[in-house]
Scaffold this active site. Structure first.
Site, PDB file in Angstrom:
ATOM      1  N   LYS A  13       0.819  -1.214   0.000  1.00 59.59           N
ATOM      2  CA  LYS A  13       0.000   0.000   0.000  1.00 59.59           C
ATOM      3  C   LYS A  13       0.855   1.267   0.000  1.00 59.59           C
ATOM      4  CE  LYS A  13      -2.233  -1.109   3.763  1.00 59.59           C
ATOM      5  NZ  LYS A  13      -1.588  -2.416   3.998  1.00 59.59           N
ATOM      6  N   ARG A  88      -9.404   1.472   9.276  1.00 58.38           N
ATOM      7  CA  ARG A  88      -8.972   0.099   9.540  1.00 58.38           C
ATOM      8  C   ARG A  88     -10.119  -0.742  10.078  1.00 58.38           C
ATOM      9  NH1 ARG A  88      -2.868   0.778  12.064  1.00 58.38           N
ATOM     10  NH2 ARG A  88      -1.887   1.393  10.124  1.00 58.38           N
ATOM     11  N   ARG A 123      12.431  -9.414   4.093  1.00 58.02           N
ATOM     12  CA  ARG A 123      12.860  -8.028   4.313  1.00 58.02           C
ATOM     13  C   ARG A 123      14.065  -7.986   5.257  1.00 58.02           C
ATOM     14  NH1 ARG A 123       7.313  -4.738   5.755  1.00 58.02           N
ATOM     15  NH2 ARG A 123       6.484  -4.517   3.639  1.00 58.02           N
ATOM     16  N   ARG A 156      13.628  -7.035  11.075  1.00 57.58           N
ATOM     17  CA  ARG A 156      12.892  -6.324  12.126  1.00 57.58           C
ATOM     18  C   ARG A 156      11.924  -7.273  12.824  1.00 57.58           C
ATOM     19  NH1 ARG A 156       9.668  -1.590   9.587  1.00 57.58           N
ATOM     20  NH2 ARG A 156       8.790  -3.413   8.571  1.00 57.58           N
ATOM     21  N   ARG A 167      -0.415 -10.071  12.729  1.00 59.33           N
ATOM     22  CA  ARG A 167      -0.901  -8.878  12.023  1.00 59.33           C
ATOM     23  C   ARG A 167      -1.921  -9.265  10.953  1.00 59.33           C
ATOM     24  NH1 ARG A 167       4.034  -5.620   9.871  1.00 59.33           N
ATOM     25  NH2 ARG A 167       2.451  -4.056   9.409  1.00 59.33           N
TER      26      ARG A 167
END
Length: 210
Positions: A13, A88, A123, A156, A167
């Site tokens: 996004k 959200r 990542r 991370r 999540r």
């Protein structure tokens, strides 16, 4: 053109909002950024938000909506905007509607949980300068080492598999129902995940009639 980008965490996004902002000549409104700006500027609603944050509490929806209302009234939003980070939940969507903040299109980036897990699991960030990499899509020249400063690359906590799964669970429970909410209003524009960032941008522009 007034847009919302919906999608799971890691769906792209933020990347697409940045690209579309340049292509369409409209600002991206990040709720996190405008919240920080309102607090820094000492606006009445910013001070109210700061009161909650200083107390370690979540900023209530009505305060967030008021900050968004102030931001979309600014001159650079007269031709449209891209809202990033809100709504959200259905409650936030209803609050935006009541506040007169309306949209032309709601783009939903459709991507499987498996692809999200692979994407976010790959990542890496430099622990010194913060440069971002991906072990497949944007690998460093030397494995585990930042191209820019030569320091160590780390994953991370947000990108750890158990965090990503949690999540995604929150997204499916609280945010995904927004697709039906906006479909009922004739605003939903689903976009299937494409092989590259550029192809995703092209697919979004097609559903927007551009």
């Amino acid at each position: 053109m007034k847009l919302i980008l919906l999608g799971a965490p890691g769906a792209g996004k933020g990347t697409q909002a940045e690209i579309l902002s340049k292509m369409l000549g409209i600002p991206t409104i990040s709720t996190g950024n405008i919240l920080r700006a309102a607090i820094k500027d000492g606006t009445p609603v910013g001070l109210e938000a700061k009161h909650y944050m200083d107390a370690g509490k979540l900023v209530p929806d009505e305060v967030i909506i008021e900050i968004i209302h102030e931001r979309v009234a600014e001159e650079d939003c007269k031709d449209g905007y891209i809202l990033d980070g809100v709504p959200r939940t259905i409650a936030q969507a209803e609050s935006l509607e009541k506040a007169g903040i309306v949209f032309d299109h709601v783009v939903s980036l459709e991507i499987s949980d498996e692809v999200i897990m692979d994407r976010m699991g790959g990542r890496r960030v430099c622990e010194h300068c913060g440069a971002s990499y991906h072990v497949v899509a944007v690998p460093p020249k030397a494995e585990g080492v930042c191209d820019t400063c030569g320091c160590k690359l780390v994953r991370r906590k947000d990108d750890e598999p158990e965090t990503v799964r949690a999540r995604l669970e929150v997204y499916h429970k609280k945010t995904e129902p927004l697709k039906a909410y906006y479909a009922e209003r004739g605003l939903l524009r689903p976009v299937e995940n494409q092989p590259t960032v550029a192809e995703n941008s092209e697919a979004i522009l097609r559903v927007l009639g551009r």
